[in-house]
Each structure stands twice: as structure tokens, then as C-alpha cells.
Design a protein around this motif. Sequence first.
Motif, short mmCIF file in Angstrom:
data_model
loop_
_atom_site.label_atom_id
_atom_site.label_comp_id
_atom_site.label_asym_id
_atom_site.label_seq_id
_atom_site.Cartn_x
_atom_site.Cartn_y
_atom_site.Cartn_z
N SER A 242 -34.59 3.27 -42.49
CA SER A 242 -35.65 1.92 -41.87
C SER A 242 -37.19 2.62 -41.41
O SER A 242 -37.88 2.15 -42.54
CB SER A 242 -35.15 0.86 -41.02
OG SER A 242 -33.86 0.31 -41.41
N GLU A 261 -29.28 -1.30 -46.52
CA GLU A 261 -30.07 -2.45 -46.18
C GLU A 261 -30.53 -1.01 -44.82
O GLU A 261 -30.69 -0.24 -44.43
CB GLU A 261 -29.22 -2.68 -44.26
CG GLU A 261 -28.05 -2.49 -43.79
CD GLU A 261 -26.97 -2.94 -43.18
OE1 GLU A 261 -27.14 -4.29 -43.32
OE2 GLU A 261 -27.04 -2.27 -42.35
N TRP A 304 -33.58 -7.94 -41.28
CA TRP A 304 -32.73 -7.39 -41.89
C TRP A 304 -32.97 -7.89 -43.55
O TRP A 304 -33.21 -8.45 -44.22
CB TRP A 304 -31.12 -8.02 -41.79
CG TRP A 304 -30.16 -7.43 -42.53
CD1 TRP A 304 -29.49 -6.16 -43.08
CD2 TRP A 304 -28.91 -8.54 -43.25
NE1 TRP A 304 -28.63 -6.42 -43.38
CE2 TRP A 304 -28.27 -7.23 -43.86
CE3 TRP A 304 -29.27 -10.02 -43.66
CZ2 TRP A 304 -27.29 -8.13 -45.56
CZ3 TRP A 304 -28.05 -10.63 -44.39
CH2 TRP A 304 -26.84 -9.75 -45.19
N LYS A 305 -33.15 -6.71 -43.99
CA LYS A 305 -33.35 -5.97 -45.32
C LYS A 305 -32.21 -6.14 -45.72
O LYS A 305 -32.03 -4.92 -46.41
CB LYS A 305 -34.55 -5.03 -45.38
CG LYS A 305 -36.34 -5.96 -45.20
CD LYS A 305 -37.35 -5.30 -45.40
CE LYS A 305 -37.62 -4.35 -46.98
NZ LYS A 305 -38.95 -3.84 -46.82
N ASN A 306 -31.73 -6.74 -47.43
CA ASN A 306 -30.58 -6.23 -48.06
C ASN A 306 -30.84 -6.93 -49.30
O ASN A 306 -30.43 -7.21 -50.16
CB ASN A 306 -29.51 -7.05 -47.81
CG ASN A 306 -27.95 -5.83 -48.10
OD1 ASN A 306 -27.95 -5.12 -48.42
ND2 ASN A 306 -27.49 -6.52 -49.11
#
Length: 391
Positions: A242, A261, A304-306
Motif C-alpha cells: 500500500s 488490494e 480498501w482499494k481493490n
Amino acid sequence: MTETASHRIWHDRESQIVWDDASPLSMAVETRQGNIQTRHGRFVGGVSHGVEVVEIDSGAVRVTVLPTRGMSIWKIESEGIRYGWDSPISGPVHPALVPTFDPSGLGWLEGFDELVVRCGLESNGAPQHDEQGQLVYPLHGRIGNLAADSLAIEYDEASGRLDLVGEVIESRLFFKRLRLKSRIRVQAGSHRVYLMDDVTNELSTEATMQLLYHINIGSPILEEGAVLEAPIEELAPKDALSAAEMDHWNQFEKPENGYRERVYFATLCHDDSNETTTMVRSQDKSRGMAVTYNTSKLPRFILWKNTAAKSDGYVVGMEPATNYPNARSFETEQDRMVTLQPGETVSFRLSLLPLINQQAVEKTSQRIKELSTHHDPVIHAQPKKGWSVDS
């Protein structure tokens, strides 16, 4: 040699909703502010078979609630826009088919496809195993896969308010009994949807709890160039992966095959009433989804990046929470548990606002800027000690 005909008869097992117009939860309510309609039914067929559903139409939004799945909100529709995401799970999945206590601790993922799902109540973060490798706390807890044991509709003609009320009990003999009383509220003619949750410790001994609201946005809001806007007080990446995207942590790309993610932990600025607002908006600012909540009970925020391939679940999550979603033991060490005395109740309040045009997006953006006016954000390039197990 005589040929014989070969026949195959197909039976489409795709889940469908069977509405019950005779149900006391199916009604049309006339108020001074406008009309509200509700429908009650159940899914038939496939993995959704038996899942109870209540649809609420305020005249401005249509909200689909799943009492069987912990009073989750499956989707919201407004002005022809669907707010939610396309999970490869293709649910809603009946909780009986979700292996919450799979030895890996990841069984929760087999039922995940809602716009809003609660994580908790005993634990809300990563799976935790004991020294012998036995699962102690599964991913994101149990509350999202427990059915409401009572449902009611309450309304007020004068104000135009309607509440769907459900109660979900998370319990284990000798260990816990936590009651979640949830109100999902709409106002006639309004786009805003309120979540009003009260959690009570019903045992005679002290209890600790966690709660996280997993609010998930996919297409058409999520797209290349879409952005999360938030009044950041302090921000840090969860892990090294991240951290590699810190220069564009709140910007979203087009679907990418094999994307893993990324997660960001934050605290947000708030007003004098402890309220804050964040939103995900489209690239052209024509639409979005805003979340407003009270930071006194939900002091932490997670992005949360997916942005994986569409077929793998192209989605981002805005997640107000009592704590960060690390293993429960780590959060206990950091004193981020909510403690409830016998009979004590703690209340959580938040709202969702579908943003249907550029004017609504700009108004929310201005609100977020005002919350940030008197504070310079503290941004950590690497995981922060005490916030993440990866620090």
C-alpha cells in the motif's frame, strides 16, 4: 440402426425474489412529505434460496435490505443509478452456505457482495489462530452472516419517516450475548439513508466488541479517474504494498488483471458535533456516494482499494470503524476495543447519500473542504507503529 432423439430439459436455478404482497411488511404509507412503499419477500433458487429481503422505496431511493444477512444493505438505486458492486460471488448467499469458520479463517469471503455489510461484533478484522493453529476469530466476524430474529416497520406520517427495525443476536453459551438492534431509516422524498445501530451486552459480565461498516462502491461510480475525498487528520498505509501507492492513495484506476488490494488507515477531521463526511465520486464529478458518521463512536476510517479485473470484483470500500481491522489480539493491545458493562448499550450512527448530479457532488466536496480547513493532515509514507501489524 434406428436413431433415437436425445433431449435435455433445462431448469434455470438462478435466484429470483418472490414478493409477498400479503405480508405485514409490504405496505404503502402516505405521509405529508410524500409516499413510501415497502415490499417483503424471499429469494427462491440457487445460493440465495431462503434469504429474506425487504425493499424500501422513499420516492427518491430504493433500498434493498437483507435481514437474513445481518440487516445488510444489498444495494441502493436512485435516478437510474445502481449503488453497489459486482461481486464474483453473485449472491446474496444464504449464511448456511458461508463457511465462516473455515480453518483458513477466510470463509467469510464466500458470501461477500453487499453495498453495506457490518463486520463484528466480537471481532471485525483479520483472522486469528491460536498457537496450535486453530481458528479463534474468523475474518470480519459473524454478524454479517446471522439472521435477524425479529422485524418491524415503524413510521410517522407527519415527518415522513419510515424505519425498518431488525434485531440480530451474536451469542455463545458462557461466553457472549451481544444484541444488535438496527434501524434503517428513510424520509419520504429524500435520497439519504440512515443506519442507526445499538449494541447491548446482555450477559452479567463485562464484554468487549468491535464494529466496522464495510461500504463498497463499484461501477458506474468507480471508474478510471474516480477519487475518494476525505478530511484527513492522519493517514498511513497498512503495509509496504500500500505504501508504494502513497502518491495516489485516493485515486482509482481502470480494472487491472492481478491487482492486489491496497489498504489505508486514517482518522478524519470532524465538526463540533463529531460528525464527518467522506465520499467516492466519479471522474467527471457527475455522481458519487457520500458517507456521514459520528467519530465519537467510530473514530477510525479505512480505505480498501481493490481495482482488480471486473470479473474478479472491481470495488473500493469506505469503512468507518471502532478500530483498525487487524487481528483482535493486536487491537486489544492497542486499547482499541469497545468495552460494555453488563446491560450497557453503545450506539452507532451513520448515513449514506447517493449523489445523483454534479451539484450534489460539489456540495459534498465543499463540506469536506470545510472540515479540513483548520488542520494540516499528517501523512505517513510507511505503516505507522501501533496502527498496523506490518509497522
